[in-house]
Design an enzyme around this catalytic site. Structure first.
Site, short mmCIF file in Angstrom:
data_model
loop_
_atom_site.label_atom_id
_atom_site.label_comp_id
_atom_site.label_asym_id
_atom_site.label_seq_id
_atom_site.Cartn_x
_atom_site.Cartn_y
_atom_site.Cartn_z
N ASN A 1 0.83 -1.20 0.00
CA ASN A 1 0.00 0.00 0.00
C ASN A 1 0.87 1.27 0.00
O ASN A 1 1.41 1.66 1.04
CB ASN A 1 -0.90 -0.06 1.24
CG ASN A 1 -1.96 1.02 1.26
OD1 ASN A 1 -1.75 2.10 0.72
ND2 ASN A 1 -3.09 0.73 1.88
N ASP B 1 -0.05 -3.31 10.24
CA ASP B 1 -1.35 -3.89 10.00
C ASP B 1 -2.41 -3.02 10.65
O ASP B 1 -2.26 -2.65 11.82
CB ASP B 1 -1.41 -5.31 10.60
CG ASP B 1 -1.82 -6.28 9.54
OD1 ASP B 1 -1.10 -6.36 8.53
OD2 ASP B 1 -2.87 -6.93 9.72
N TYR C 1 -10.57 3.58 4.06
CA TYR C 1 -11.76 3.94 4.84
C TYR C 1 -11.76 5.42 5.26
O TYR C 1 -12.67 5.84 5.99
CB TYR C 1 -11.84 3.06 6.10
CG TYR C 1 -12.06 1.59 5.80
CD1 TYR C 1 -13.30 1.13 5.36
CD2 TYR C 1 -11.04 0.65 5.97
CE1 TYR C 1 -13.51 -0.22 5.08
CE2 TYR C 1 -11.24 -0.70 5.70
CZ TYR C 1 -12.47 -1.12 5.26
OH TYR C 1 -12.69 -2.46 4.99
P1 ITT Z 1 -0.34 -4.06 3.55
O1 ITT Z 1 0.24 -4.66 2.32
O2 ITT Z 1 0.60 -3.13 4.25
O3 ITT Z 1 -0.95 -5.08 4.51
P2 ITT Z 1 -3.12 -3.20 3.18
O4 ITT Z 1 -3.72 -2.10 2.36
O5 ITT Z 1 -3.61 -4.59 2.94
O6 ITT Z 1 -1.53 -3.09 3.03
P3 ITT Z 1 -3.97 -3.33 5.98
O7 ITT Z 1 -4.34 -4.75 5.83
O8 ITT Z 1 -3.12 -2.94 7.11
O9 ITT Z 1 -3.28 -2.76 4.66
O10 ITT Z 1 -5.22 -2.39 6.05
C1 ITT Z 1 -6.52 -2.87 6.18
C2 ITT Z 1 -7.45 -1.98 5.40
O11 ITT Z 1 -7.58 -0.76 6.10
C3 ITT Z 1 -7.00 -1.65 3.98
O12 ITT Z 1 -8.13 -1.72 3.14
C4 ITT Z 1 -6.51 -0.23 4.07
O13 ITT Z 1 -6.77 0.48 2.87
C5 ITT Z 1 -7.34 0.32 5.22
N1 ITT Z 1 -6.61 1.35 5.95
C6 ITT Z 1 -5.50 1.18 6.70
N2 ITT Z 1 -5.09 2.35 7.22
C7 ITT Z 1 -5.96 3.28 6.77
C8 ITT Z 1 -6.07 4.67 6.92
O14 ITT Z 1 -5.19 5.38 7.61
N3 ITT Z 1 -7.09 5.28 6.32
C9 ITT Z 1 -7.98 4.60 5.61
N4 ITT Z 1 -7.95 3.29 5.38
C10 ITT Z 1 -6.95 2.63 5.96
#
Ligand code: ITT
Length: 197
Positions: free
Chosen positions: A10, A66, A142
């Site tokens: 991400n 995470d 989100y």
């Molecule tokens: P990784 O490869 O780092 O795991 P990811 O996008 O899958 O990237 P996560 O599983 O940690 O990241 O995040 C879970 C969800 O929450 C994912 O859909 C993110 O877009 C969302 N998310 C995480 N942090 C956020 C933030 O600060 N604002 C909005 N959405 C967020």
């Protein structure tokens, strides 16, 4: 100085992490890698295991993060499934599940895990708030539906104003990490390099 790596899929997370860590004079290199994620009810456990996989891949001090959005009215859903849920039903789907309920309390949690050849540490950050009634502009993930306590704006709107980090779960976890890293971290044991303290 051996740089610190951030491994994730991400890029948005990286941009936030880079800008927050700059304030603590820590530079970070982005490595876009898909890492094995264990199945667990605990984002802490998922993140620590992920950071170990990340270190095994790149052999450099590394952080992974995470996150999960835990919505009270939905019994903590999407929680550790936040990534999958975002990709499938997205923000509109979450709002439909909320069914205009007045109970909109939610917590955004960040768990940041650091690994090198010897150390494995975790740092948490939480932002309490509520789910908006509609999807606003700005931000990513989100952001457009989460309103942190102390604000009338969503993370999305705050991001447009460059104010999201005043409230974000990520900024809180990174602050804890940066304090530990700057004060205690001496570098990898197998490296000739040692950080100047
Ligand atoms: P990784 O490869 O780092 O795991 P990811 O996008 O899958 O990237 P996560 O599983 O940690 O990241 O995040 C879970 C969800 O929450 C994912 O859909 C993110 O877009 C969302 N998310 C995480 N942090 C956020 C933030 O600060 N604002 C909005 N959405 C967020």
């Amino acid at each position: 100085m051996v740089p610190l790596y951030f491994v994730s899929t991400n890029h948005n997370k990286y941009l936030e992490i880079e800008s927050i860590l700059q304030k603590y004079r820590i530079s970070v290199v982005f490595s876009k890698l898909v890492l094995t994620e264990i199945q667990s009810d605990s984002i802490e456990e998922i993140a620590i295991e992920k950071s170990k996989y990340a270190f095994a891949e790149i052999s450099r001090p590394v952080i992974v993060e995470d996150d999960g959005l835990f919505i009270c009215q939905l019994n903590g859903f999407p929680g550790q499934y936040s990534s999958y849920v975002y990709k499938t039903i997205g923000n509109d789907g979450i709002l439909k599940l909320m069914n205009n309920s007045k109970q909109r309390f939610a917590v955004f949690k960040s768990f940041l895990a650091f690994s090198d050849d010897m150390n494995h540490y975790g740092f948490t950050g939480e932002s309490e708030g509520r789910i908006a009634f509609g999807v606003t502009e700005g931000g990513w993930g989100y952001d457009p539906i989460f309103i942190p306590n102390g604000s009338d704006l969503t993370f999305g709107q705050l991001q447009i104003l460059n104010r999201k980090t005043e409230f974000s779960h990520r900024a809180k976890a990174l602050k804890r990490f940066a304090q530990w890293y700057n004060q205690n971290y001496k570098g990898m044991s197998t490296y000739e390099y040692k950080r100047d303290s």
